[in-house]
Scaffold this active site. Structure first.
Site, PDB file in Angstrom:
ATOM      1  CE  LYS A  51      -7.541  -2.319   6.558  1.00 43.59           C
ATOM      2  NZ  LYS A  51      -7.716  -0.837   6.603  1.00 43.59           N
TER       3      LYS A  51
ATOM      4  CE  LYS B  13      -4.719   0.125   0.232  1.00 46.90           C
ATOM      5  NZ  LYS B  13      -5.425  -0.661   1.269  1.00 46.90           N
TER       6      LYS B  13
ATOM      7  CE  LYS C 151      -4.008   3.771   2.161  1.00 50.85           C
ATOM      8  NZ  LYS C 151      -5.278   3.294   2.750  1.00 50.85           N
TER       9      LYS C 151
ATOM     10  CD  GLU D 203      -8.938  -0.727   0.430  1.00 51.44           C
ATOM     11  OE1 GLU D 203      -7.976  -0.957  -0.331  1.00 51.44           O
ATOM     12  OE2 GLU D 203      -8.858  -0.808   1.666  1.00 51.44           O
TER      13      GLU D 203
ATOM     14  CB  SER E 233      -0.879  -0.041   1.255  1.00 50.89           C
ATOM     15  OG  SER E 233      -1.638   1.135   1.378  1.00 50.89           O
TER      16      SER E 233
ATOM     17  CG  ASP F  19     -10.681  -0.901   4.709  1.00 48.25           C
ATOM     18  OD1 ASP F  19     -11.062  -1.343   5.807  1.00 48.25           O
ATOM     19  OD2 ASP F  19      -9.549  -0.365   4.581  1.00 48.25           O
TER      20      ASP F  19
ATOM     21  CG  ASP G 167      -7.791   2.357   0.502  1.00 51.46           C
ATOM     22  OD1 ASP G 167      -8.967   2.783   0.568  1.00 51.46           O
ATOM     23  OD2 ASP G 167      -7.186   1.873   1.482  1.00 51.46           O
TER      24      ASP G 167
ATOM     25  N   GLY H 151      -4.421  -4.324   5.892  1.00 51.04           N
ATOM     26  CA  GLY H 151      -3.414  -4.150   6.927  1.00 51.04           C
ATOM     27  C   GLY H 151      -3.634  -2.844   7.659  1.00 51.04           C
TER      28      GLY H 151
END
Ligand code: OSB
Ligand code: MG
Length: 372
Positions: free
Chosen positions: A263, A162, A164, A214, A136, A239, A189, A291
């Site tokens: 998670k 991934k 952000k 996400e 990430s 998420d 995400d 995570g």
């Protein structure tokens, strides 16, 4: 088993790379490590709540307080009848605080499994001895800094990137990274940074062959996610919105997501995380392991979870070196883009005593025999 004491320990681990998301920048991970001291031996847990309530409503001071005043006393009251499988039920009267509850269940599970000589992986239902890993990647100051950072992770062997994203940091960075990494798996995400009015803008991400988008919208906006899912070709993954197996069923049935990030902390523990996995599998919805910048303790448990059959996509289960100069446990090392699932009793790892004392900023112990 019987819980005799719970040790609570704040630890601070500086991150090797600052981690910026739409909700803030972290340079140090402050974690709460718990140790269940039982009549069958000790067990370790990690509370993934962050210092500020920016990812979800939970935060570390509140987690510690609810653990001390409301959760651990309920486990003491269970006497000899305590098992890992009963922890969630014993704590259910207390509303919310899934990350605090998850840490205690994790410690009970570790103690129980160490005593039985059974690994987390076996107990949870793992079918793999190693798992594919993604990474990430936070928001950076420039697109070229992002492309450089992603390039380093690709060179290290990560199997999926991934990014952000947030309004103002989405189309251009994604285009630049896609150009750099060719056809390697890529996803984004948003950590709730958009609204349903951004659906057409998010649809522009369809050009980049992403695995998923996400959590574009707020946690409680399932209908909004269903609307975005209709207007965007890229699969929507949730998420923050998935807080239990029940909420996963609801989100899937509403059409709010077609992939789920699991998670354990967010759903109240590894046993509920397995149930989320199961309800998704029964509905043909693939899952992957999220995570929360865990230390080696949480990482060990996440790897066991990620080894279940329906974990069909690489997780945010990165190597120790992606986060820390020194982990709290022996380092998890990426080999050919994978991490090995620990197979020793319980978590299969434990804090290194010197590291643990170096990183600890505060310790306290709750004892059953000290109850009034
Ligand atoms: O949204 O997945 C998230 C970290 C902290 C809080 C929320 C998230 C994350 C990550 C990092 O994306 C995942 C990791 O490498 O642990
Ligand atoms: Mg996320």
């Amino acid at each position: 088993m019987r819980l005799d004491a719970m040790e609570l320990r704040r630890v601070e681990l500086p991150l090797v790379t600052p981690f910026r998301t739409s909700f803030g920048t972290q340079t140090v991970r402050t974690a709460l490590i718990v140790r269940a001291i039982t009549d069958v031996g000790d067990g370790w847990g990690e509370c993934v709540a962050e210092v500020e309530p920016l990812y979800s409503s939970e935060f570390l001071d509140a987690a510690e307080l609810v653990i001390c005043d409301h959760l651990v006393p309920r486990l003491f009251n269970a006497g000899d009848a305590l098992t890992a499988a009963t922890v969630a039920g014993l704590l259910a009267a207390v509303k919310g605080h899934p990350m605090a509850k998850a840490a205690l269940e994790m410690a009970a599970l570790d103690a129980e499994l160490r005593a039985e000589g059974v690994s987390f992986a076996t107990r949870l239902g793992a079918v793999r001895s190693e798992v594919d890993c993604g990474v990430s990647v936070g928001i950076t100051s420039t697109i070229s800094a992002l492309v450089d950072l992603v390039g380093r992770y690709i060179d290290e062997g990560y199997r999926r990137i991934k990014l952000k994203i947030e309004p103002g940091w989405d189309i251009e960075p994604v285009a630049a990274v896609r150009a750099r990494i060719g056809s390697l798996p890529l996803q984004v995400d948003a950590n709730t940074a958009y609204t349903v009015a951004d659906a057409d803008h998010l649809a522009r991400l369809d050009d980049f062959d992403l695995l998923l988008i996400e959590q574009p919208l707020p946690e409680d906006d399932l209908r909004g996610h269903a609307e975005v899912a209709k207007r965007v070709r890229t699969p929507i993954c949730l998420d923050e919105s998935i807080i239990s197996a029940r909420s996963a069923i609801e989100a899937i049935e509403l059409g709010a997501c077609s992939i789920v990030n699991i998670k354990a902390g967010r759903v109240g523990g590894y046993l509920e995380a397995v149930r989320v996995h199961d309800v998704c599998a029964a509905r043909g919805v693939r899952v992957w392991c999220g995570g929360m910048l865990e230390t080696g303790l949480g990482r060990a448990a996440n790897l066991a979870l990620a080894a279940l059959p329906n974990f069909a996509l690489p997780g945010d289960t990165s190597a120790s070196a992606r986060y820390w100069v020194h982990d709290l446990t022996d380092d998890f090392v990426l080999i050919d883009g994978r991490l090995r699932v620990p197979d020793g009793p319980g978590l299969g790892v434990a804090p290194l005593p010197d590291r643990l004392s170096e990183m600890t900023t505060n310790v306290s112990t709750l004892r059953r025999d000290a109850r009034e």
